[in-house]
Design a protein around this motif. Structure first.
Motif, PDB file in Angstrom:
ATOM      1  N   TYR A 146      -7.659   3.687   9.287  1.00  0.00           N
ATOM      2  CA  TYR A 146      -6.965   3.090   7.995  1.00  0.00           C
ATOM      3  C   TYR A 146      -7.078   1.449   7.949  1.00  0.00           C
ATOM      4  N   PRO A 147      -7.049   1.097   6.891  1.00  0.00           N
ATOM      5  CA  PRO A 147      -6.985  -0.650   6.788  1.00  0.00           C
ATOM      6  C   PRO A 147      -5.810  -1.184   7.058  1.00  0.00           C
ATOM      7  N   LEU A 148      -5.320  -1.116   8.491  1.00  0.00           N
ATOM      8  CA  LEU A 148      -4.161  -1.453   8.741  1.00  0.00           C
ATOM      9  C   LEU A 148      -4.422  -3.057   9.466  1.00  0.00           C
ATOM     10  N   PRO A 149      -3.610  -3.957   9.393  1.00  0.00           N
ATOM     11  CA  PRO A 149      -3.782  -5.220  10.210  1.00  0.00           C
ATOM     12  C   PRO A 149      -3.763  -5.159  11.701  1.00  0.00           C
TER      13      PRO A 149
ATOM     14  N   MET B 105       6.138  -2.938  -1.620  1.00  0.00           N
ATOM     15  CA  MET B 105       7.439  -1.872  -2.017  1.00  0.00           C
ATOM     16  C   MET B 105       8.411  -2.296  -0.828  1.00  0.00           C
ATOM     17  N   SER B 106       9.953  -2.031  -1.435  1.00  0.00           N
ATOM     18  CA  SER B 106      10.866  -2.161  -0.581  1.00  0.00           C
ATOM     19  C   SER B 106      11.184  -0.635   0.090  1.00  0.00           C
ATOM     20  N   ILE B 107      11.351  -0.615   1.252  1.00  0.00           N
ATOM     21  CA  ILE B 107      11.333   0.640   1.890  1.00  0.00           C
ATOM     22  C   ILE B 107      12.416   0.800   3.060  1.00  0.00           C
ATOM     23  N   LEU B 108      13.315   1.659   2.780  1.00  0.00           N
ATOM     24  CA  LEU B 108      14.532   1.701   3.840  1.00  0.00           C
ATOM     25  C   LEU B 108      14.041   2.878   4.748  1.00  0.00           C
ATOM     26  N   ILE B 109      14.328   2.575   6.186  1.00  0.00           N
ATOM     27  CA  ILE B 109      13.999   3.734   7.310  1.00  0.00           C
ATOM     28  C   ILE B 109      15.381   3.818   7.839  1.00  0.00           C
ATOM     29  N   SER B 110      15.645   5.062   7.961  1.00  0.00           N
ATOM     30  CA  SER B 110      17.035   5.379   8.814  1.00  0.00           C
ATOM     31  C   SER B 110      16.490   5.693  10.059  1.00  0.00           C
ATOM     32  N   GLY B 111      16.976   5.090  11.191  1.00  0.00           N
ATOM     33  CA  GLY B 111      16.669   5.474  12.648  1.00  0.00           C
ATOM     34  C   GLY B 111      16.051   4.315  13.410  1.00  0.00           C
ATOM     35  N   ALA B 112      16.561   3.868  14.407  1.00  0.00           N
ATOM     36  CA  ALA B 112      15.927   2.973  15.319  1.00  0.00           C
ATOM     37  C   ALA B 112      15.320   3.536  16.582  1.00  0.00           C
ATOM     38  N   GLY B 113      14.670   4.613  16.593  1.00  0.00           N
ATOM     39  CA  GLY B 113      14.564   4.921  17.865  1.00  0.00           C
ATOM     40  C   GLY B 113      12.890   5.164  18.003  1.00  0.00           C
ATOM     41  N   ILE B 114      12.155   5.944  18.053  1.00  0.00           N
ATOM     42  CA  ILE B 114      10.652   5.655  18.008  1.00  0.00           C
ATOM     43  C   ILE B 114       9.798   5.572  16.963  1.00  0.00           C
ATOM     44  N   GLY B 115      10.197   6.934  16.099  1.00  0.00           N
ATOM     45  CA  GLY B 115       9.368   6.737  14.776  1.00  0.00           C
ATOM     46  C   GLY B 115       9.641   5.688  13.782  1.00  0.00           C
ATOM     47  N   GLY B 116      10.967   5.185  13.626  1.00  0.00           N
ATOM     48  CA  GLY B 116      11.430   4.202  12.794  1.00  0.00           C
ATOM     49  C   GLY B 116      10.823   2.924  13.052  1.00  0.00           C
TER      50      GLY B 116
ATOM     51  N   GLU C 214      -1.785   5.974   5.018  1.00  0.00           N
ATOM     52  CA  GLU C 214      -1.917   6.519   3.609  1.00  0.00           C
ATOM     53  C   GLU C 214      -1.113   5.750   2.516  1.00  0.00           C
ATOM     54  N   LEU C 215      -0.310   5.261   2.863  1.00  0.00           N
ATOM     55  CA  LEU C 215       0.488   4.340   1.635  1.00  0.00           C
ATOM     56  C   LEU C 215      -0.558   3.168   1.431  1.00  0.00           C
ATOM     57  N   ALA C 216      -1.404   2.545   2.593  1.00  0.00           N
ATOM     58  CA  ALA C 216      -1.865   1.472   2.259  1.00  0.00           C
ATOM     59  C   ALA C 216      -3.148   1.781   1.142  1.00  0.00           C
ATOM     60  N   VAL C 217      -3.639   3.175   1.512  1.00  0.00           N
ATOM     61  CA  VAL C 217      -5.057   3.629   0.843  1.00  0.00           C
ATOM     62  C   VAL C 217      -4.602   3.940  -0.459  1.00  0.00           C
ATOM     63  N   ALA C 218      -3.375   4.607  -0.884  1.00  0.00           N
ATOM     64  CA  ALA C 218      -2.861   4.898  -1.972  1.00  0.00           C
ATOM     65  C   ALA C 218      -2.520   3.955  -3.118  1.00  0.00           C
ATOM     66  N   ASP C 219      -2.313   2.764  -2.223  1.00  0.00           N
ATOM     67  CA  ASP C 219      -1.834   1.537  -3.209  1.00  0.00           C
ATOM     68  C   ASP C 219      -0.671   1.824  -4.131  1.00  0.00           C
ATOM     69  N   GLY C 220       0.320   2.363  -3.709  1.00  0.00           N
ATOM     70  CA  GLY C 220       1.513   2.323  -4.332  1.00  0.00           C
ATOM     71  C   GLY C 220       1.599   3.801  -4.729  1.00  0.00           C
ATOM     72  N   ASP C 221       0.990   4.730  -4.768  1.00  0.00           N
ATOM     73  CA  ASP C 221       1.064   6.061  -5.218  1.00  0.00           C
ATOM     74  C   ASP C 221       1.537   6.889  -3.743  1.00  0.00           C
ATOM     75  N   TYR C 222       3.161   6.699  -3.946  1.00  0.00           N
ATOM     76  CA  TYR C 222       3.673   7.291  -2.646  1.00  0.00           C
ATOM     77  C   TYR C 222       3.655   8.832  -2.816  1.00  0.00           C
ATOM     78  N   ARG C 223       3.525   9.733  -4.051  1.00  0.00           N
ATOM     79  CA  ARG C 223       3.294  11.099  -3.795  1.00  0.00           C
ATOM     80  C   ARG C 223       2.089  11.335  -3.208  1.00  0.00           C
ATOM     81  N   LEU C 224       0.803  10.700  -3.613  1.00  0.00           N
ATOM     82  CA  LEU C 224      -0.309  10.910  -2.985  1.00  0.00           C
ATOM     83  C   LEU C 224      -0.274  10.765  -1.370  1.00  0.00           C
ATOM     84  N   ALA C 225       0.256   9.419  -1.148  1.00  0.00           N
ATOM     85  CA  ALA C 225       0.548   9.223   0.261  1.00  0.00           C
ATOM     86  C   ALA C 225       1.063  10.318   0.996  1.00  0.00           C
ATOM     87  N   PHE C 226       2.240  10.701   0.443  1.00  0.00           N
ATOM     88  CA  PHE C 226       3.302  11.773   1.250  1.00  0.00           C
ATOM     89  C   PHE C 226       2.258  13.026   1.641  1.00  0.00           C
TER      90      PHE C 226
END
Length: 398
Positions: free
Chosen positions: A390-393, A3-14, A310-322
């Motif tokens: 989670y299955p994260l690299p 997916m293409s994902i925009l994040i607002s904020g370059a503090g800690i969480g972003g 959760e986005l990785a596990v949901a494989d694109g189902d962003y509603r479920l991931a959220f």
């Protein structure tokens, strides 16, 4: 699903989220209103308990330790400088403490190869369409993304555009905080000093940089009307509320007038019924600001890891991931908000009697007999369990 994902904020969480999403192969853009990476007001943040496992998993623990403040105990003093009690280092500094600006830089450096960073711009409009989110920027351009994540702090622009005005969700705790750097002419060496009067708190501390100290002010007050861009007005508010205070307050107020790096804000919490709507989600203080003592930094980084997982596990189902992201994080957030609601009263007790009782309590807790118990109690609020597998690299190696 990429997916293409925009994040607002370059503090800690972003940057934390950008790191994990980029490692998963998503096309990530981070937009930051500041023209440069923010220093974070010079404040220090700490990690403890289960949070340490997340730092290891992300591969940033060694860098954080290399830039740790090394802060020791902080002494509470009276108007003459005589010690009244001691706040053990574990209370404020945890297992490892780092200046917020140093942490932001480390997270940026670990994530900049995983995302495109755009500084000096901001989101001005968000419109969700069936196939994505149309975003307008202050520079006059528009773009469409699969998801938009607001990681832009207490005064989140994404939250305001999508969820509504800030005052609908912000709960003020009745205190204000200010901090700024001063030359270390106080002889501080990896330690700090704290002075109190009823409803007022003044602190000085110096850690890794022996040439400079951080001055901090906390005071109880009714809501203050001011422009967040008007630094002179903010300095005037601080000076007015500390006029006539003892110890070295007058000296610090004089230094405040020339300080170029003032951080000033209310102690507030954000309470939302949900942290996402459609293709737009919130992270960190934008979603759940707790205030001092509320594990804000640790929760922002854990929230980023959890959302990416959760986005990785949901494989694109962003509603479920959220939904699963919020289910995983909300219990710890509510616990931290409850704990942090009393931070102002602890740091700046309202009466002389309350000050005396607090100081007496910490004389007892910091004794040799109870120091171990105190350490366990200080870490308890940060413990939310090992990060989910989670299955994260794995972290990239140098």
């Amino acid at each position: 699903m990429t997916m293409s994902i925009l994040i607002s904020g370059a503090g800690i969480g972003g940057p934390s989220l950008a790191y994990w999403l980029g490692r998963l192969g998503h096309r990530v853009t981070v937009v930051e209103q500041s023209a440069v990476l923010r220093a974070g007001g010079g404040a220090a943040v700490d990690f403890r308990g289960d949070q340490m496992a997340l730092l290891r998993r992300m591969g940033v623990l060694d860098d954080i330790r290399a830039h740790r403040t090394g802060m020791g105990d902080q002494r509470v003093v009276d108007t003459t400088g005589r010690r009244l009690t001691t706040f053990p280092s574990v209370l404020f500094s945890g297992e490892v403490e780092i200046d917020r600006g140093d942490l932001a830089r480390i997270l940026y450096e670990h994530s900049r190869n995983e995302a495109e960073y755009i500084f000096g711009d901001r989101i001005t409009g968000i419109t969700e369409r069936p196939g994505g989110v149309e975003v307008s920027f202050a520079n006059g351009t528009d773009a469409t993304y699969d998801l938009v994540i607001g990681a832009d702090g207490l005064h989140s622009a994404v939250r305001a555009l999508v969820f509504g005005a800030e005052d609908r969700f912000r709960s003020d705790l009745g205190y204000y905080v200010a901090s700024f750097a001063v030359p270390n002419t106080f002889g501080l060496d990896h330690t700090g000093l704290i002075y109190n009067e009823p409803g007022r708190y003044v602190s000085l501390c110096s850690g890794r940089d022996p040439e400079h100290a951080m001055a901090g002010f906390i005071f109880a007050a009714e809501p203050q009307e001011y422009d967040r861009r008007d630094i002179a007005a903010q300095k005037s508010i601080v000076a007015r509320h500390f006029a006539g205070s003892g110890w070295r307050t007058t000296e610090l107020l004089a230094a405040l007038q020339d300080a170029p790096d003032l951080y000033f804000d209310s102690l507030s919490q954000i309470r939302l019924d949900r942290w996402s709507t459609g293709r737009v989600g919130l992270l960190g203080d934008a979603a759940w600001c707790a205030g001092p003592g509320g594990n804000g930094t640790g929760h922002a980084m854990l929230g980023a890891y959890t959302l990416a997982g959760e986005l990785a596990v949901a494989d694109g189902d962003y509603r479920l991931a959220f939904t699963r992201y919020e289910q995983a994080m909300r219990p710890a957030i509510e616990k931290s908000q409850k704990f942090a609601a009393g931070a102002g009263r602890f740091l700046a007790p309202a009466t002389t009697g309350q000050l005396r009782r607090r100081n007496f309590t910490y004389r007892i807790l910091s004794s040799a007999v109870l120091s171990g118990l105190f350490t366990r109690l200080s870490s308890k609020n940060a413990n939310t369990g090992e990060p989910a597998p989670y299955p994260l690299p794995a972290p990239a190696t140098a």
